[in-house]
Design a protein around this motif. Structure first.
Motif, mmCIF file in Angstrom:
data_model
loop_
_atom_site.group_PDB
_atom_site.id
_atom_site.type_symbol
_atom_site.label_atom_id
_atom_site.label_comp_id
_atom_site.label_asym_id
_atom_site.label_seq_id
_atom_site.Cartn_x
_atom_site.Cartn_y
_atom_site.Cartn_z
ATOM 1 N N ASP A 178 12.210 -27.507 42.264
ATOM 2 C CA ASP A 178 12.639 -26.589 41.220
ATOM 3 C C ASP A 178 13.823 -27.145 40.431
ATOM 4 O O ASP A 178 14.038 -26.791 39.294
ATOM 5 C CB ASP A 178 13.068 -25.240 41.804
ATOM 6 C CG ASP A 178 12.382 -24.885 43.093
ATOM 7 O OD1 ASP A 178 12.266 -25.749 43.970
ATOM 8 O OD2 ASP A 178 11.980 -23.737 43.219
ATOM 9 N N PHE A 179 14.619 -27.984 41.066
ATOM 10 C CA PHE A 179 15.875 -28.454 40.474
ATOM 11 C C PHE A 179 15.959 -29.975 40.571
ATOM 12 O O PHE A 179 16.770 -30.503 41.324
ATOM 13 C CB PHE A 179 17.069 -27.820 41.192
ATOM 14 C CG PHE A 179 16.945 -26.328 41.357
ATOM 15 C CD1 PHE A 179 17.178 -25.481 40.282
ATOM 16 C CD2 PHE A 179 16.577 -25.778 42.563
ATOM 17 C CE1 PHE A 179 17.058 -24.109 40.419
ATOM 18 C CE2 PHE A 179 16.457 -24.406 42.711
ATOM 19 C CZ PHE A 179 16.699 -23.566 41.637
ATOM 20 N N ALA A 180 15.135 -30.678 39.798
ATOM 21 C CA ALA A 180 15.062 -32.138 39.905
ATOM 22 C C ALA A 180 16.416 -32.814 39.681
ATOM 23 O O ALA A 180 16.797 -33.703 40.436
ATOM 24 C CB ALA A 180 14.024 -32.691 38.930
ATOM 25 N N ASP A 181 17.161 -32.400 38.659
ATOM 26 C CA ASP A 181 18.441 -33.051 38.379
ATOM 27 C C ASP A 181 19.422 -32.886 39.531
ATOM 28 O O ASP A 181 20.191 -33.792 39.844
ATOM 29 C CB ASP A 181 19.057 -32.511 37.083
ATOM 30 C CG ASP A 181 18.291 -32.976 35.853
ATOM 31 O OD1 ASP A 181 17.612 -34.012 35.937
ATOM 32 O OD2 ASP A 181 18.365 -32.301 34.815
ATOM 33 N N GLU A 182 19.391 -31.741 40.167
ATOM 34 C CA GLU A 182 20.271 -31.485 41.305
ATOM 35 C C GLU A 182 19.781 -32.219 42.559
ATOM 36 O O GLU A 182 20.544 -32.865 43.266
ATOM 37 C CB GLU A 182 20.331 -29.970 41.574
ATOM 38 C CG GLU A 182 21.254 -29.567 42.682
ATOM 39 C CD GLU A 182 22.724 -29.828 42.361
ATOM 40 O OE1 GLU A 182 23.468 -30.105 43.326
ATOM 41 O OE2 GLU A 182 23.116 -29.778 41.182
ATOM 42 N N VAL A 188 19.721 -41.559 47.226
ATOM 43 C CA VAL A 188 19.405 -41.752 45.810
ATOM 44 C C VAL A 188 20.484 -42.617 45.158
ATOM 45 O O VAL A 188 21.675 -42.333 45.255
ATOM 46 C CB VAL A 188 19.301 -40.404 45.068
ATOM 47 C CG1 VAL A 188 19.056 -40.619 43.577
ATOM 48 C CG2 VAL A 188 18.211 -39.534 45.673
ATOM 49 N N LYS A 189 20.042 -43.698 44.512
ATOM 50 C CA LYS A 189 20.953 -44.570 43.763
ATOM 51 C C LYS A 189 20.909 -44.225 42.275
ATOM 52 O O LYS A 189 21.943 -44.113 41.635
ATOM 53 C CB LYS A 189 20.574 -46.036 43.990
ATOM 54 C CG LYS A 189 21.528 -47.014 43.324
ATOM 55 C CD LYS A 189 21.361 -48.436 43.819
ATOM 56 C CE LYS A 189 20.115 -49.083 43.294
ATOM 57 N NZ LYS A 189 19.994 -50.503 43.657
ATOM 58 N N LYS A 224 8.366 -40.376 30.748
ATOM 59 C CA LYS A 224 7.110 -39.668 30.500
ATOM 60 C C LYS A 224 7.119 -38.416 31.371
ATOM 61 O O LYS A 224 8.048 -37.648 31.329
ATOM 62 C CB LYS A 224 5.927 -40.591 30.701
ATOM 63 C CG LYS A 224 5.980 -41.771 29.719
ATOM 64 C CD LYS A 224 4.758 -42.608 29.706
ATOM 65 C CE LYS A 224 4.938 -43.685 28.643
ATOM 66 N NZ LYS A 224 3.911 -44.663 28.625
ATOM 67 N N ASN A 225 6.101 -38.188 32.181
ATOM 68 C CA ASN A 225 6.067 -36.974 33.004
ATOM 69 C C ASN A 225 6.497 -37.232 34.444
ATOM 70 O O ASN A 225 6.152 -36.460 35.342
ATOM 71 C CB ASN A 225 4.668 -36.350 32.984
ATOM 72 C CG ASN A 225 4.365 -35.706 31.657
ATOM 73 O OD1 ASN A 225 5.272 -35.217 30.990
ATOM 74 N ND2 ASN A 225 3.112 -35.704 31.265
ATOM 75 N N PHE A 226 7.217 -38.300 34.675
ATOM 76 C CA PHE A 226 7.613 -38.671 36.026
ATOM 77 C C PHE A 226 9.128 -38.686 36.179
ATOM 78 O O PHE A 226 9.869 -38.837 35.210
ATOM 79 C CB PHE A 226 7.096 -40.076 36.373
ATOM 80 C CG PHE A 226 5.600 -40.179 36.382
ATOM 81 C CD1 PHE A 226 4.856 -39.765 37.482
ATOM 82 C CD2 PHE A 226 4.922 -40.690 35.291
ATOM 83 C CE1 PHE A 226 3.482 -39.853 37.494
ATOM 84 C CE2 PHE A 226 3.538 -40.790 35.285
ATOM 85 C CZ PHE A 226 2.818 -40.367 36.398
ATOM 86 N N ASP A 227 9.570 -38.563 37.412
ATOM 87 C CA ASP A 227 10.957 -38.841 37.759
ATOM 88 C C ASP A 227 10.962 -40.236 38.348
ATOM 89 O O ASP A 227 10.139 -40.553 39.221
ATOM 90 C CB ASP A 227 11.463 -37.831 38.804
ATOM 91 C CG ASP A 227 11.728 -36.475 38.185
ATOM 92 O OD1 ASP A 227 12.761 -36.343 37.512
ATOM 93 O OD2 ASP A 227 10.907 -35.561 38.367
#
Length: 171
Positions: free
Chosen positions: A27-31, A54-55, A61-64
């Motif tokens: 729900d909170f990819a950036d976090e 995470v580094k 596009k539609n991916f992280d």
């Protein structure tokens, strides 16, 4: 026993410097993908997850796209493909009132304010301005926008959601 929550799936590598392409389920990819955060990689056939720090995180596009500390080249991360990234329940933060985790909404029964059962939330799409709930019932799949005009009440304890469908919303 620790309860785990899926936050993404590694679908491929990206470039040669150790980035992976992730289909996000959080729900909170950036976090969740913030530099320094721990994610746990579950690979099929392996009992213990691998802890990854995470580094870097960026969208493409539609991916992280993620890279992890200690993994700087494609040969090191090739083995991560098809792995699931999860976090333990202890890493779930407190939410504000009227905010919910995906796992709390998925599985809820959706009912109109007239008492008609639509079906069960099976998936949540995040295409842009608002989330869209994929609801499967007797007939076709229904797409319910998570907006104030439609969603009137959410009871995650009872796994029940009351909606007021806009004209033409239900097929």
């Amino acid at each position: 026993m620790e309860k785990w929550f899926n936050v993404g799936k590694i679908v491929n590598t990206h470039g040669i410097k150790g980035e992976v392409r992730v289909i996000s389920k959080t729900d909170f990819a950036d976090e969740r993908y913030k530099k320094g955060n721990s994610l746990f990689l579950f690979k099929q056939g392996e009992e213990k997850p691998i802890e990854l720090i995470v580094k870097t995180h960026r969208n493409h596009k539609n991916f992280d796209l993620l890279s992890f500390e200690g993994f700087d080249d494609i040969n090191q991360i090739e083995q991560f493909k098809d792995g699931l990234l999860k976090v333990p329940e202890s890493q779930l933060g407190e939410l504000d009132e009227d905010e919910y985790y995906f796992h709390e909404i998925i599985g809820c029964t959706v009912i109109t304010d007239n008492g008609e059962e639509i079906g069960t939330v099976k998936e949540i799409l995040t295409p842009g301005a608002n989330d869209v709930w994929v609801v499967r019932g007797k007939g076709k799949e229904q797409l319910i926008p998570y907006i104030e005009d439609v969603v009137k009440e959410i009871d995650v304890e009872a796994k029940k959601i009351i909606i007021t469908p806009l004209e033409g919303l239900l097929l």
